[in-house]
Design a protein around this motif. Structure first.
Motif, PDB file in Angstrom:
ATOM      1  N   GLY A 110     -27.605 -18.922  29.301  1.00  0.00           N
ATOM      2  CA  GLY A 110     -26.379 -18.382  29.852  1.00  0.00           C
ATOM      3  C   GLY A 110     -25.142 -19.138  29.396  1.00  0.00           C
ATOM      4  N   LEU A 111     -25.300 -20.020  28.419  1.00  0.00           N
ATOM      5  CA  LEU A 111     -24.168 -20.757  27.871  1.00  0.00           C
ATOM      6  C   LEU A 111     -23.837 -20.197  26.502  1.00  0.00           C
ATOM      7  CD1 LEU A 111     -25.375 -24.393  28.617  1.00  0.00           C
ATOM      8  CD2 LEU A 111     -23.753 -23.060  29.941  1.00  0.00           C
TER       9      LEU A 111
ATOM     10  N   ALA B 258     -21.822 -26.722  22.466  1.00  0.00           N
ATOM     11  CA  ALA B 258     -21.208 -27.740  21.607  1.00  0.00           C
ATOM     12  C   ALA B 258     -20.473 -28.784  22.451  1.00  0.00           C
ATOM     13  CB  ALA B 258     -20.259 -27.095  20.606  1.00  0.00           C
ATOM     14  N   ASP B 259     -19.807 -28.342  23.509  1.00  0.00           N
ATOM     15  CA  ASP B 259     -19.101 -29.266  24.392  1.00  0.00           C
ATOM     16  C   ASP B 259     -20.081 -30.198  25.099  1.00  0.00           C
ATOM     17  OD1 ASP B 259     -16.757 -30.300  25.788  1.00  0.00           O
ATOM     18  OD2 ASP B 259     -17.549 -29.247  27.546  1.00  0.00           O
TER      19      ASP B 259
ATOM     20  N   GLN C 115     -20.262 -34.249  24.829  1.00  0.00           N
ATOM     21  CA  GLN C 115     -20.228 -35.118  26.005  1.00  0.00           C
ATOM     22  C   GLN C 115     -21.395 -36.095  25.985  1.00  0.00           C
ATOM     23  OE1 GLN C 115     -19.863 -33.037  29.765  1.00  0.00           O
ATOM     24  NE2 GLN C 115     -18.493 -31.534  28.847  1.00  0.00           N
ATOM     25  N   ARG C 116     -22.561 -35.628  25.613  1.00  0.00           N
ATOM     26  CA  ARG C 116     -23.750 -36.488  25.561  1.00  0.00           C
ATOM     27  C   ARG C 116     -23.597 -37.562  24.483  1.00  0.00           C
ATOM     28  NH1 ARG C 116     -26.905 -39.719  27.534  1.00  0.00           N
ATOM     29  NH2 ARG C 116     -29.018 -39.789  26.745  1.00  0.00           N
ATOM     30  N   GLN C 117     -23.088 -37.173  23.321  1.00  0.00           N
ATOM     31  CA  GLN C 117     -22.895 -38.148  22.252  1.00  0.00           C
ATOM     32  C   GLN C 117     -21.883 -39.213  22.655  1.00  0.00           C
ATOM     33  OE1 GLN C 117     -21.935 -35.498  19.016  1.00  0.00           O
ATOM     34  NE2 GLN C 117     -24.069 -35.366  18.344  1.00  0.00           N
ATOM     35  N   THR C 118     -20.827 -38.805  23.326  1.00  0.00           N
ATOM     36  CA  THR C 118     -19.814 -39.751  23.790  1.00  0.00           C
ATOM     37  C   THR C 118     -20.422 -40.726  24.805  1.00  0.00           C
ATOM     38  OG1 THR C 118     -18.055 -38.144  23.421  1.00  0.00           O
ATOM     39  CG2 THR C 118     -17.564 -39.966  24.924  1.00  0.00           C
TER      40      THR C 118
END
Length: 56
Positions: free
Chosen positions: A23-24, A30-31, A35-38
């Protein structure tokens, strides 16, 4: 959100699982990836700071 949704699975009435959508849209995915990489980079930075002051 249920784990099956996170995994992109849809449970049918007969109890079987089939591939579905979370549902995304692509921009939301991508956002979340960004966020996870940051968060990982921040954790690594904090770990490096701890090691640099001599904590093991």
């Amino acid at each position: 959100m249920h784990l099956t949704q996170v995994l992109g699975l849809e449970i049918t009435k007969d109890g079987n699982a089939k591939a579905g959508t979370v549902g995304l849209d692509k921009a939301e995915i991508a956002d979340l990836i960004q966020q996870r990489q940051t968060a990982r980079q921040q954790r690594n930075f904090e770990r490096q700071m701890i090691f640099s002051i001599g904590w093991q």
